[in-house]
Design an enzyme around this catalytic site. Sequence first.
Site, PDB file in Angstrom:
ATOM      1  N   GLU A 181     -44.241 -41.360  79.424  1.00  0.00           N
ATOM      2  CA  GLU A 181     -45.056 -41.492  78.208  1.00  0.00           C
ATOM      3  C   GLU A 181     -45.753 -42.845  78.143  1.00  0.00           C
ATOM      4  OE1 GLU A 181     -42.410 -40.455  74.934  1.00  0.00           O
ATOM      5  OE2 GLU A 181     -42.755 -38.329  75.290  1.00  0.00           O
ATOM      6  N   GLU A 238     -40.711 -32.404  79.424  1.00  0.00           N
ATOM      7  CA  GLU A 238     -39.926 -32.599  78.192  1.00  0.00           C
ATOM      8  C   GLU A 238     -40.408 -31.626  77.134  1.00  0.00           C
ATOM      9  OE1 GLU A 238     -39.258 -36.372  76.266  1.00  0.00           O
ATOM     10  OE2 GLU A 238     -39.336 -37.413  78.199  1.00  0.00           O
TER      11      GLU A 238
HETATM   12  C1  BGP Z   1     -39.631 -38.640  74.272  1.00  0.00           C
HETATM   13  C2  BGP Z   1     -38.920 -39.561  75.214  1.00  0.00           C
HETATM   14  C3  BGP Z   1     -37.484 -39.253  75.462  1.00  0.00           C
HETATM   15  C4  BGP Z   1     -36.780 -38.556  74.342  1.00  0.00           C
HETATM   16  C5  BGP Z   1     -37.592 -37.587  73.539  1.00  0.00           C
HETATM   17  C6  BGP Z   1     -36.994 -37.130  72.238  1.00  0.00           C
HETATM   18  O1  BGP Z   1     -40.588 -39.343  73.554  1.00  0.00           O
HETATM   19  O2  BGP Z   1     -39.556 -39.607  76.468  1.00  0.00           O
HETATM   20  O3  BGP Z   1     -36.853 -40.373  75.997  1.00  0.00           O
HETATM   21  O4  BGP Z   1     -35.707 -39.130  73.805  1.00  0.00           O
HETATM   22  O5  BGP Z   1     -38.872 -38.068  73.264  1.00  0.00           O
HETATM   23  O6  BGP Z   1     -37.051 -38.160  71.295  1.00  0.00           O
HETATM   24  P1  BGP Z   1     -35.822 -38.584  70.406  1.00  0.00           P
HETATM   25  O7  BGP Z   1     -34.737 -38.907  71.363  1.00  0.00           O
HETATM   26  O8  BGP Z   1     -36.276 -39.758  69.653  1.00  0.00           O
HETATM   27  O9  BGP Z   1     -35.520 -37.425  69.562  1.00  0.00           O
END
Ligand code: BGP
Length: 491
Positions: free
Chosen positions: A194, A389
């Site tokens: 990201e 993701e």
């Molecule tokens: C993305 C990231 C991850 C992850 C995910 C969910 O932005 O690449 O590392 O954690 O989001 O976010 P969160 O953990 O804040 O719910």
Amino acid sequence: MKNRSNSIFPEGFLWGGATAANQCEGAWNVDGKGMSVADCSTYKPKTDPKDYKAQHIITDEDIKKAMESEDTHLYGKRHGIDFYHRYREDLDLFAEMGFKTLRVSIAWTRIFPNGIEDEPNEKGLKYYEDMFTYMKEKNIEPLVTLAHYEMPLYLCNNYDGWYQRPVVDMFVKFCKVVFKRYKNLVKYWLTFNEIDSIFRHPFTTAGIVTDRYPEYKLEEIVYQSLHHQFIASSLATKYCHEIIPGSQVGCMVTRILTYPENCHPDNCLLALKDNRENYFYSDVQVFGEYPRFIKKGWEEKGINIKFQQGDEEILKQHTVDFVSFSYYMSLVSSIDAEKKEKVSGNLSSGVKNPYLDVTEWNWQIDPKGLHYSLIDMYDRYRKPLFIVENGLGNKDRIEEDGTIIDDYRIDYFKSHIGAIRDAIEDGVEVMGYTPWGCIDLVSMSTCQMSKRYGFIYVDLDDDENGTYDRKRKKSFYWYKKVIETNGAALD
Ligand code: BGP
């Protein structure tokens, strides 16, 4: 009526899951690992977990406190889910689900604790070698991110994070070492997770401590640091191709689709511009050059970005092989945004879409937006796409008989995987799908454990109480079936 008795997913589709070192490994000071920026993130129980900004501003004072503290309760990423010591058990479970791939990241600080050392830390190298070897034994193809929200804290303190150019060389040195060491084990690589997050959370993404600089300078500092990451990403791509013939390298961006609030031309134009901004980061890595509107914006705002001789060629010559992205939500653009109700998500907020439900953490759920994004991105780039993701952060409940009936998660995945299938039917080339946090892990934005994404439950709460034991949720068996049938079991 579409005939869906056979799978629409291509043969060799990379089904799997995604994790990141800083959120699951734990063992933050073990076997020579240096301290990373992630080791400074705190769980703030008194702050509203939806107040993303409050979670992310880290000052020099916070860093000092973190450096003086051995605490792991407050600094949740320091304990993670102890994947460092338990990865064999976890890989066994992933293999049982039939994973073809697993996305992990390498913690730079395990290999070069401060980033500046001449020689890498052998214990760190060996750890990942053993892990990748075990993955191979389990027929799981590693998909490895080189920079997932962490960098040596030393570089943040002494080089202003990615703001100073020598950090590019230090990162490239790290990349060359891992490419050489894992050349026979890892074929698929991602450069920066990201990369667009640098504006949303500059500390986590690029080690930029915002209170060190006057407000008016910040945008320039962030763009300069981003430029260094783009150069580093291109050089990583170059050396990966040279050192590992046949390897494939992808960029990784947050896809945040934005709809116009309605068909008022002003709203449509605004949404177009918001989407264009979201695409800027993959545009650079796919087309090998900055879009004109970005350079024009710099000129207008008096932002001066230093390019070294040869930078333009580096970007142009070493573009990525595929485009990977995270997808959690969509937003809405409105010329009247100030007056509208807002929703959050991925550390950004936008106008609420009345047609969509939200998660417990106020992220809008929009599987059609994934379908839309896949078509749009493929038409733009003509490169294979990889959803690395996607997922639902939710609280889970353990029933009296010990089971975890996470039907909400199954519904979420059903609709999103269905959207991928629809996009494939529409001619989009998709390489694979790795849902986020395939095993519960520490939340990136809030450092909570209770925000669970996994098919596998980890017995640990927000205060670090628990046994760390793993448990299969109902979704575990469901996803296993989906993989087994290459997506045909979706219906
Ligand atoms: C993305 C990231 C991850 C992850 C995910 C969910 O932005 O690449 O590392 O954690 O989001 O976010 P969160 O953990 O804040 O719910």
